[in-house]
Every structure is written in structure tokens, then in C-alpha cells.
Write a protein that holds these residues in place. Sequence first.
Motif, PDB file in Angstrom:
ATOM      1  N   TRP A 318       2.095   4.862   3.342  1.00 23.57           N
ATOM      2  CA  TRP A 318       1.267   3.666   3.527  1.00 23.57           C
ATOM      3  C   TRP A 318       1.280   2.837   2.250  1.00 23.57           C
ATOM      4  O   TRP A 318       1.111   3.351   1.148  1.00 23.57           O
ATOM      5  CB  TRP A 318      -0.167   4.053   3.884  1.00 23.57           C
ATOM      6  CG  TRP A 318      -0.256   4.677   5.245  1.00 23.57           C
ATOM      7  CD1 TRP A 318      -0.016   5.977   5.571  1.00 23.57           C
ATOM      8  CD2 TRP A 318      -0.559   4.000   6.464  1.00 23.57           C
ATOM      9  NE1 TRP A 318      -0.158   6.172   6.912  1.00 23.57           N
ATOM     10  CE2 TRP A 318      -0.497   4.960   7.496  1.00 23.57           C
ATOM     11  CE3 TRP A 318      -0.884   2.687   6.788  1.00 23.57           C
ATOM     12  CZ2 TRP A 318      -0.752   4.643   8.821  1.00 23.57           C
ATOM     13  CZ3 TRP A 318      -1.133   2.372   8.117  1.00 23.57           C
ATOM     14  CH2 TRP A 318      -1.058   3.339   9.118  1.00 23.57           C
ATOM     15  N   GLU A 322      -0.418  -0.863   5.436  1.00 21.12           N
ATOM     16  CA  GLU A 322       0.458  -0.694   6.589  1.00 21.12           C
ATOM     17  C   GLU A 322       1.456   0.423   6.342  1.00 21.12           C
ATOM     18  O   GLU A 322       1.793   0.737   5.202  1.00 21.12           O
ATOM     19  CB  GLU A 322       1.197  -1.993   6.910  1.00 21.12           C
ATOM     20  CG  GLU A 322       2.102  -2.484   5.806  1.00 21.12           C
ATOM     21  CD  GLU A 322       2.792  -3.781   6.174  1.00 21.12           C
ATOM     22  OE1 GLU A 322       3.892  -4.033   5.625  1.00 21.12           O
ATOM     23  OE2 GLU A 322       2.257  -4.537   7.003  1.00 21.12           O
ATOM     24  N   GLU A 323       1.898   1.032   7.439  1.00 24.69           N
ATOM     25  CA  GLU A 323       2.857   2.122   7.328  1.00 24.69           C
ATOM     26  C   GLU A 323       4.233   1.550   7.023  1.00 24.69           C
ATOM     27  O   GLU A 323       4.662   0.558   7.621  1.00 24.69           O
ATOM     28  CB  GLU A 323       2.894   2.937   8.625  1.00 24.69           C
ATOM     29  CG  GLU A 323       3.671   4.242   8.493  1.00 24.69           C
ATOM     30  CD  GLU A 323       3.518   5.131   9.716  1.00 24.69           C
ATOM     31  OE1 GLU A 323       3.837   6.326   9.612  1.00 24.69           O
ATOM     32  OE2 GLU A 323       3.083   4.621  10.769  1.00 24.69           O
TER      33      GLU A 323
END
Length: 513
Positions: A318, A322-323
Motif C-alpha cells: 500500500w 492505494e494498493e
Amino acid sequence: MTSAAELGLDNPLRDPQDRRLPRIAGPCGVVLFGVTGDLARKKLIPAIYDLANRGLLPPGFALIGFARHDFGEQGFAQLAKKAAKAGARTPWRESTWKQLFAGVRFVEGSFDDDTAWEKLSHTLAELDEKQGTQGNHAFYLSIPPGLFPVVVSKLKQHGLAQAPGDAWRRVVIEKPFGHDLESAQQLNEIVAEVFPPESVFRIDHYLGKETVQNILAFRFANGMFEPVWNSHYVDHVQITMAEDIGIGTRAGYYDGIGAARDVIQNHLLQLMALVAMEEPVSLNAASLRIEKQKILANARPPQRLDLHTSHAQYTTGWAGGEEVAGYLEEEGIPADSTTETYAAIRLDIETRRWAGVPFYLRVGKRLGRRVTEVAVVFKRAPHLPFQSTDVEELGQNALVMRIQPDEGVTLRFGAKVPGTVMEIRDVNMDFAYGGTFVEDSPEAYERLILDVLLGDPPLFPQHEEVELAWEILDPIIRHWSRKKSIDTYPAGTWGPQSADAMIARDGRRWRRP
């Protein structure tokens, strides 16, 4: 007699107190090879515009683009204007662009096309006559290293490396300077056959940053720090360059190069040399070079490279909420790549000043945040006349020079907590450039391009420094290449466990910037 307008002294952006303005470049031209690349569009062309906008380029200045694209001069001028508008730090002024436009030219052709080189020669002769560049030209190689030999040889073949009369010709080379000691030596030999050492400018844009140069001012303009800048008081030094981004669109360049070659060999070793070197007799190029070379020549990795180095790749994690994908999932990266995106090494400098003081250098992508800093960590006081509970939260004194993004200096020391009991905690005394100086720091490429045009080389490493840096790094990279696997770390963290274990073996731990 030269008028104030011709010197740029009537420029409304000019500060009458700006002491940098005596350093105005004389008549000259810059030939940009690789003009369609990201570096030229995002950094070099905007920097040239900003120099002109600040009155630091003469009316007799020319910008020549060389590429195989069929732009034509009007098309290249439009590309250059768009790039300058998008990347300029200073306000847009049509009058500045009009002055630059008069010297804009474009030569179409590939690097092995002799017809294109003949056209380039004619173009430079025309600019000397009509634009008044007086035979002074810098050739900026914003191209992959594999193309350096052919471009340099063509410059020689077509007589462009030799300047007429008292004029000058210079070549500017972007990193990387080879991929190991042998390739660096070969590259240096090729360049040396065409240009004398004083005409070769190896760009390390980190050395153009204001805060990097402030290391020299900090150390040698202040009497309070130099007495403790040695092994009697310093426990260790950490030099960190962390990025929170991945490789982006640089897969073609980055894979096979890796973090150590990309950053440690140049940026971090140069920072280490500035931090560790003895005081030069002056700040001229020769004096600085001598002292930096002494440090690089006496820097050694420990014998147990398995215990005192670490390299790893980021995996899925992450970042920024966000990934993000891991390195092996990035577009263009082979599934079996062992290229490192994180590297940490320990170096020992075998001099009287630094004997016994380890220097820890680390660089990584997809780390916790973007930061570059030099942390000088001091030894604990030899005697603490306090109860152990009074100082249980007290760490070591540290002086941290922040290179980016929040440029400044922080001093960490112990202070008593207000109250009736004796309790000591760490506090910070902070200096921030942005809060102290009203002047904007010049962008690194502005300073470096101006230094090239002025022939002022203090910020440019010579081939001896480049080769010494590879002598330090080559054994480490060979050691890593013999390993069958590479460590990993999740994106958004501060690196692999092997790096934490590496520094923990010495009874220390990494800073969390």
C-alpha cells in the motif's frame, strides 16, 4: 559598449541584490542530443528558459536540437515552447521566449548519419555568424550511455570538438557513467581521446541542489560543529534516499541497473564524500576534488558482505492509500528479474578522523515516504548523572541535514520536561530553508547548466571520482550476483528485514524519517 538590456539587467525578475547575476554566461550555444526524451523536455529546456528569464543567458545564445524525428525548426520550436511553459519555475514572458526563439535550430538525423552531422556543423557556423555565439558550444548528451561512444566519435570526426581561436567546446555527460569499473574506464578513455578533462562535465544533478551545497557551508562556515565532526564524538552516519514511488515507466532503463548503480554509486557516495572530507584550502574545483577523492579512496566495505549489505525488491503493498503492484508485476519487468529496488551498505572510512565510525547508505523505491537526508548520530554522553528512569526515553543526539523535500537542518538533543521531577526527553531544534530565506532555490539543472556555460566545474565529478566509486561498489554487486535469491519488502514499508538485521548487528537501528 554592452547595454544593460543586452546583459539582462533590465529584467523585471532581477533582484538588484542578487549576487549571482555577475555570473552571466557569455555568447554560446547548447546542442541537445536526445531532445525528445523526458529529461530534455521536463528538466533541461525549462531550466534554459528560467536562466534566460532571470537574465543569466546572453542575447547571443542558441539552442540546437538533434534528433531523428522530422520536426523541422518550427516543430522543434513549438515542442521547446510547450516544454518550457509546462516546466518553468519563473513566470512566462513572451519577450523572453522571443529572445530564445531567435537562436532555436533543429537538425534531423540519426547519430550515425554523416549528412546530419555535416548539417549540424553548418548550423553551428551559421549561429556563430548570425546569432553571435562566437564558436562557443556545449554538447549535452541526454542519451542512453550506450550511444556515448558514437556521438563523441562523430563530434571528433566532423571537427566539432575543436573550437576555433579562443572559443571553447564542452561535452556534458549524464549518469550513469558506466555500469562497473571496467565500462567506466572504457567510457572515460573514449571521451578523453576527444575532449580534455577541463572540457568534460559529468552531470550529477544531486550536486546542484542548494541543500547539498549547504553541507559545505554548514561544516566550514561555522566554528561550533567542526570540533565534534570526528570519531571522538560521532557514533555513526546514515545517508538515506527514499522514494515512495515505484519505477513508473523506467522499466527499460531500471531493470538490470538497480538501486545501487542508479543512486549509491553517484549520489550517495558523493554526499558521503562531502560530509566526511577534510576542509579544502578553497572551494575551487581542484581543491574540492582532492578532498573528495581522499575519502573515496579510503572508503571500504566490511569483509563480511553477507552481514553488512542488503538488497531487495518491493512486493505488492500500500502506498498513498492505494494498493500498488510489486516490482515483478510492473510492466516490462521479467518475471525472474533479480534487480534490486532497495540497497543498503555499510562503509568504513580508513582515516584518522573517521576510524571506527560506520557510514550506512541506503536507497529504495516504494518506501514509507519520499525523503533524502544525512543524519550524523553522536555518541552518548560518557556519564549521565541522572536516575535511569529520568532518561529512559532519551535517544542519541543527532544532526540531520534534509536534502529533500523539506530542505533544512534539524538538531536533536535532550531537554528537561517541565515539572517538578527530573525527566529528560528528545526535542528538535529545526531550521527550514523555506521559512528563513525569501529567495527560491534555483532548480538543480539551472545551476549546473549555467556552470557548464561558465566553465565552472566544482560540482562535477571527474573520472577519478567515478572510478573510485565503482571500486567501492563493484565487489558488493558481484557478491549480490552470486546469490540465487533476493530479499523482498512490502511496498509502503521501510525496507527488508535483512537491512534491519544488518544495522542491528552493530547495535544500531535505522532512523524513521
